[in-house]
Design an enzyme around this catalytic site. Structure first.
Site, PDB file in Angstrom:
ATOM      1  N   ASP A  45      64.015  79.368  14.329  1.00  0.00           N
ATOM      2  CA  ASP A  45      63.201  79.485  12.762  1.00  0.00           C
ATOM      3  C   ASP A  45      63.668  80.788  12.310  1.00  0.00           C
ATOM      4  O   ASP A  45      63.624  81.813  13.138  1.00  0.00           O
ATOM      5  CB  ASP A  45      61.697  79.419  12.969  1.00  0.00           C
ATOM      6  CG  ASP A  45      60.894  79.375  11.598  1.00  0.00           C
ATOM      7  OD1 ASP A  45      61.296  78.879  10.845  1.00  0.00           O
ATOM      8  OD2 ASP A  45      59.944  80.466  11.673  1.00  0.00           O
ATOM      9  N   GLU A  96      68.185  77.804  11.396  1.00  0.00           N
ATOM     10  CA  GLU A  96      67.579  77.492  10.204  1.00  0.00           C
ATOM     11  C   GLU A  96      67.892  78.706   9.283  1.00  0.00           C
ATOM     12  O   GLU A  96      67.229  79.806   9.453  1.00  0.00           O
ATOM     13  CB  GLU A  96      65.942  77.187  10.224  1.00  0.00           C
ATOM     14  CG  GLU A  96      65.245  76.999   9.035  1.00  0.00           C
ATOM     15  CD  GLU A  96      64.507  78.004   8.589  1.00  0.00           C
ATOM     16  OE1 GLU A  96      63.686  77.906   7.223  1.00  0.00           O
ATOM     17  OE2 GLU A  96      64.072  78.952   9.025  1.00  0.00           O
TER      18      GLU A  96
END
Ligand code: GLC
Ligand code: GLC
Length: 675
Positions: free
Chosen positions: A295, A337
């Site tokens: 993330d 990401e």
């Protein structure tokens, strides 16, 4: 001696010193499982030099470097012994076929456990549904313990080893992973490592003034340093709070919070943070996760005077995590990401860093082409930027749980005579439904009054026009919206890489505006496209071919099956072509002696591709369109209906030796029904 040779020597020397200590610490375990221990030693020796080099270059200058390295190895060995045998077996299979995740068999889905199925047990009960879709990859949105109320959809983690009690337990999660794996579905979980929640134990200790943990975060007594950083920082969540720092009255400190004020950025310049997070990562790996979604990778290293995004050290940290994973959980793959400039997105993708990555450029440009009905920017950008290194793959998606930002390259746009900032403004207006003639119903996300920046929220169906058309009960517009949705899917299913479905979109779920009346969600418009699944409704519409939802579902399921049968749709080697028509997007896939020529019409009007183009790109004279299973001959232009898509495979002879008038029906049928 070169620097590199010196580091190699240091690496060798360090292992010589550390290994006997490790052997002593794990004497009993090693005796009980000798072969296992040898396997660990082999992996460690194979990977050691690289891991050491990375860590040395990041942390070699710190006085406690050697301590952290030793602790890291202890963790690695402990994780190895704790790793369940079924995972080790799976790993052996994966290592024997390392390209498994590039296969056309791969189909991804993503969902929130609570919104999709209530809890983990509910999710297990949904297994037959996932199999019906043919999923082989399931991303469960963050499900670890996080603060009550607003937790940024779970992206503020308070404990990486405990499942949010309302969803279930870590044991239930482990069982689910194993069961899904037996059914060919690999689990994807987030590794939220840029920040923790302010309720994480590390943050609590920092709040209590524990020096060790204060150094885990970025805490400042006054604005001097925050101001200095902010001169060059971008605001990611400007409507939440201006700038990137939050004032904490209880501790009288400014805290670095790139996202929400309860998400505290970790300080990776501290080797203790790397080690602590590595332990959490390996714990998550042992649950049986096959893909870790990293993330917010862009933000993990801060450097004064820069945007503090995509710094070189960010790559080294990810590579070091990966190197560690190679030793203990060798088949674990990393997914990046990075929703940033396309060059930066690319910089995280490599066999030794992130093996798969979201493809935000394709996503944004598919929407761009839908708004303009022209494919020039899409075609040009994909031609330049789709190709990936061997051993890596794109995750191609239309919608995720996040907003849409227009992350195309400004010079790509200028080359195609597009003014980048004007165009972004147009796209935002279009998708907020404010542009005359727009079919979209999106909402603004993080509108920045100062810079005029804004991003877009909305479900696939609402952005593609189904919401607007359904309200007007306009049959023709509904049919067009359905076609748009299916055309977009046909592309991510055939372009190469792993297609990812945001679950709910497969039945054309519309925006859910109820978030606006929930205190914890109202300020974050992304909740409009995170509706709660309504399976009673879905069961009703799913098989109803009179309903647009049923049409989308049935056709998507058919396309998914079709995709899995095409050898040509393997890896990310796609050849993008100029179709000679501004509205037609075309590319060629080849592999395993199959060739496919895909063409998609982004216009509301019928469009033609020249017969010559068809012969050259299709490499043939007769073709089967796999979508309609009809045969056509390239003796005249091929006409595609509004939003029609064809997957053309050359065939030696027309499959159906029908009269030419029958073939004409195929190419010139003007109805808006099924192509
Ligand atoms: C990622 C997530 C997003 C979240 C942010 C902070 O970008 O996708 O939902 O808000 O990280 O963790
Ligand atoms: C983060 C946010 C996402 C945003 C992106 C770029 O990933 O979570 O919402 O689009 O940053 O700003």
């Amino acid at each position: 001696m070169t620097d590199a040779q010196q580091v190699q020597q240091q690496a060798a020397l360090s292992l010589e010193r550390l290994w006997p200590r490790l052997e002593t610490t794990f004497r009993d375990e090693a005796r009980a499982a000798t072969a296992d221990w040898r396997a660990f030693e082999m992996r460690l020796r194979q990977e050691w030099e690289r891991l050491f080099e990375l860590l040395f270059s990041l942390y070699g200058g710190q006085y406690d470097f050697f301590y952290h390295i030793e602790e890291l190895l202890n963790t690695a060995a402990r994780t190895w012994f704790a790793r369940p045998p079924w995972l080790k077996q799976l790993e052996a299979r994966r290592e024997a076929t390392p390209a498994w995740f590039q296969s056309q068999q791969m189909v991804g889905g993503m969902c929130y456990v609570d919104l999709f199925a209530g809890n983990l047990n509910g999710l297990r009960a949904r297994l037959p549904y996932f199999k019906k879709l043919g999923l082989t990859y399931l991303h469960l949105m963050p499900l670890f313990e996080s603060p009550e109320g607003n937790s940024d959809g779970g992206y503020a983690v308070s404990n990486y080893r405990r499942v949010n009690p309302s969803l279930g337990t870590i044991e239930e999660l482990s069982e689910l992973v194993r069961e899904f794996q037996e059914h060919g579905i690999s689990l994807v979980l987030d590794f939220v490592f840029n920040h923790t929640s302010d309720e994480h134990e590390w943050a609590r200790r920092a709040q209590a003034g524990d020096y060790e943990y204060e150094r885990f975060y970025f805490l400042f007594p006054d604005r001097t340093i925050p101001d200095a950083y902010e001169r060059t920082l971008r605001e990611v969540f400007p409507t939440v709070r201006r700038g990137s720092f939050s004032w904490r009255e209880d501790i009288h400190r400014w805290v670095w919070t790139t996202f929400n004020s309860f998400q505290w950025d970790l300080n990776y310049a501290n080797p203790g943070v790397f080690r602590a997070m590595a332990e959490e990562m390996l714990y998550i790996a042992n649950i049986g996760v096959e893909f870790l979604r990293l993330d917010a990778v862009a933000f993990i290293w801060k450097r004064m005077g820069t945007s503090c995004e995509n710094q070189p050290e960010a790559h080294q940290i990810i590579q070091a995590f990966h190197s560690l994973a190679r030793i203990v959980a060798p088949a674990l793959l990393f997914k990046s990401e990075a929703i940033v400039h396309p060059d930066d997105v690319m910089s995280y993708i490599s066999p030794r860093e992130c093996q798969i990555s979201y493809n935000p450029l394709l996503m944004a440009l598919l929407w761009e082409s839908l708004a303009t009905s022209e494919v020039k920017l899409l075609e040009h950008s994909m031609h330049r930027r789709f190709h990936l290194p061997q051993g890596t793959a794109w995750v191609n998606y239309l919608r995720s749980h996040d907003d849409i930002g227009w992350t195309f390259d400004d010079n790509d746009a200028r080359l195609k005579w597009i003014d980048p900032s004007g165009h972004r403004a147009f796209l935002n207006q279009f998708y907020m439904g404010r542009f005359p003639g727009s079919f979209a119903r999106g909402l603004p996300f993080q509108e920045n009054a100062e810079t005029g920046d804004v991003r877009i929220s909305g479900t696939l169906a609402s952005l593609a026009g189904l919401e607007q058309a359904s309200q007007g009960a306009d049959e023709q517009r509904i049919a067009l919206a359905v076609r748009r949705i299916l055309m977009l899917y046909s592309i991510i299913l055939s372009i190469g890489g792993i297609p990812l479905i945001y679950l709910g979109d497969e039945v054309g779920t519309l925006n859910d505006y109820s978030f606006a009346s929930e205190a914890n969600k109202a300020s974050d418009s992304r909740w409009v496209h995170r509706p709660k699944a309504d399976f009673a409704w879905q069961e009703k519409v799913e098989n109803d071919l009179n309903s647009p939802h049923g049409q989308i579902f049935a056709e998507l399921v058919r396309l998914l099956t079709l995709r899995k049968q095409q050898q040509a749709i393997y890896d990310s080697n796609t050849e993008f072509v100029e179709t000679g028509n501004a509205h037609l997007f075309g590319y060629i896939r080849h592999g395993a002696s199959q060739r496919l020529f895909v063409v998609a019409n982004f216009s509301t009007y019928a469009q033609e591709i020249d017969a010559n183009q068809l012969r050259v790109y299709g490499a043939g004279y007769h073709f089967t369109d796999l979508i309609t299973d009809q045969t056509l001959t390239a003796e005249r232009p091929l006409r595609l209906q509004p939003y029609q898509y064809v997957w053309l495979e050359p065939c030696s002879l027309p499959k159906v030796t029908g009269k030419s008038s029958e073939r004409d029906t195929y190419v010139s049928d003007g109805s808006l029904g099924k192509p």
